[in-house]
Design an enzyme around this catalytic site. Sequence first.
Site, mmCIF file in Angstrom:
data_model
loop_
_atom_site.group_PDB
_atom_site.id
_atom_site.type_symbol
_atom_site.label_atom_id
_atom_site.label_comp_id
_atom_site.label_asym_id
_atom_site.label_seq_id
_atom_site.Cartn_x
_atom_site.Cartn_y
_atom_site.Cartn_z
ATOM 1 N N LYS A 1 1.066 -1.196 0.078
ATOM 2 C CA LYS A 1 0.014 0.075 -0.062
ATOM 3 C C LYS A 1 0.979 1.361 -0.119
ATOM 4 C CE LYS A 1 -4.285 1.723 0.331
ATOM 5 N NZ LYS A 1 -5.385 1.512 -0.510
ATOM 6 N N ASP B 1 -5.349 -3.408 -1.867
ATOM 7 C CA ASP B 1 -6.992 -3.554 -1.968
ATOM 8 C C ASP B 1 -7.141 -4.071 -3.539
ATOM 9 O OD1 ASP B 1 -5.707 -1.060 -2.703
ATOM 10 O OD2 ASP B 1 -7.239 0.072 -2.071
#
Length: 362
Positions: free
Chosen positions: A192, A226
Amino acid sequence: MKRRITLIPGDGIGPEVSLAARRCVEATGVEVQWEVVHAGADIMEKKGTPLPDEVLESIRRNKIAIKGPVTTPIGSGFRSVNVALRKELDLYACYRPCKLYPGVRSPFQAIDLIVVRENTEDLYAGIEFESGSPEAKTLVEKIKELNPKAKFHPEPAISIKPISRFATERIVRFAFETAVKNNRKKVTAVHKANIMKCTDGLFLQVAREVAKKYEGKIQFDDRIVDNMCMQLVQKPNDYDVLVLPNLYGDIVSDLCAGLIGGLGIAPGANIGEGAALFEATHGSAPKYKGLNKANPTAMILSAVLMLRHLGEAKPADQLENAVATVLKEGKSVTYDLKADRNDPTAVGTSQMADAIIKALIR
Ligand code: NAD
């Protein structure tokens, strides 16, 4: 020569699934002297610690162990035995193959992914400060001093996320070496880094540096975690070997287990320079404790990984084939592998192990 292996039955469904795995290993003909030691909630009551010294001593001595799942109390109580074992023994690489066997229900076909999870740092490092504690207050003040833009709501609890060049380099190298050994084409680093520019940014930067050394041999790409989750449920076959920091690795491993039929199927290994510990991805499923209901496959496939690690390739292949035969027939399998979870033809943990042993000997 008899192999000396540490066996930690665990708690919850642990003792049942580890007994199934032990019986299957013995049925392969590989001679094993099991050194049984106990960790987890049950031994905590007797010895006042969930991880007695003799467990670590036994693994250090034998360098190889297989372990049933161990319960970790949520929110309070003792810290995770699993995390402690990985840290104490520096079992830095968590290796979790996720393969879809014929006969197992899944919306997908022919999934064959490997998840490589870093095991020693990240938010799992256990560096935490309780809400309202003097330490958390001091830390908040120190952070405000170091970063005047930092804003906190009152009395936050704080967990620290360390990511180092050292740990990232060795886990990414492990992932590439795994790809080379298993004739895989691609390694994907998951992060991330768009948000956590320092920690995940470093993970990605180091992953790119390591990848350069394998240019021309193994492809490399990266995905934001994600997006990775979405892509895995839409087109898992686009991926091959995934390498992730600890927490994303934990979550994505369960996601991948879901793709291949559930937690009852997904095996794993924790590997370091000095020792290796084999265990299923799943936990202790306390509601099924003592009911002879849990699926032993993940634990038996973890034993297959253990046999391969010991250089016992042929018995390992034979045991994996026996598991595959029973899964394909779909008769002597536990409730979670039946289309209807209340199917009365589902068998128990020990009966599924019996069927696998029978298929091994056939
Ligand atoms: P879990 O994996 O125990 O259970 C999640 C779900 O999967 C439950 O519905 C359970 O019944 C099912 N399931 C799990 N294993 C199964 C099997 N072999 N056969 C059939 N169904 C199975 O996860 P949880 O409920 O989040 O955790 C329970 C405890 O296990 C917690 O204390 C957790 O900390 C611990 N845990 C331990 C390990 C480990 O020892 N390595 C790993 C994960 C969780």
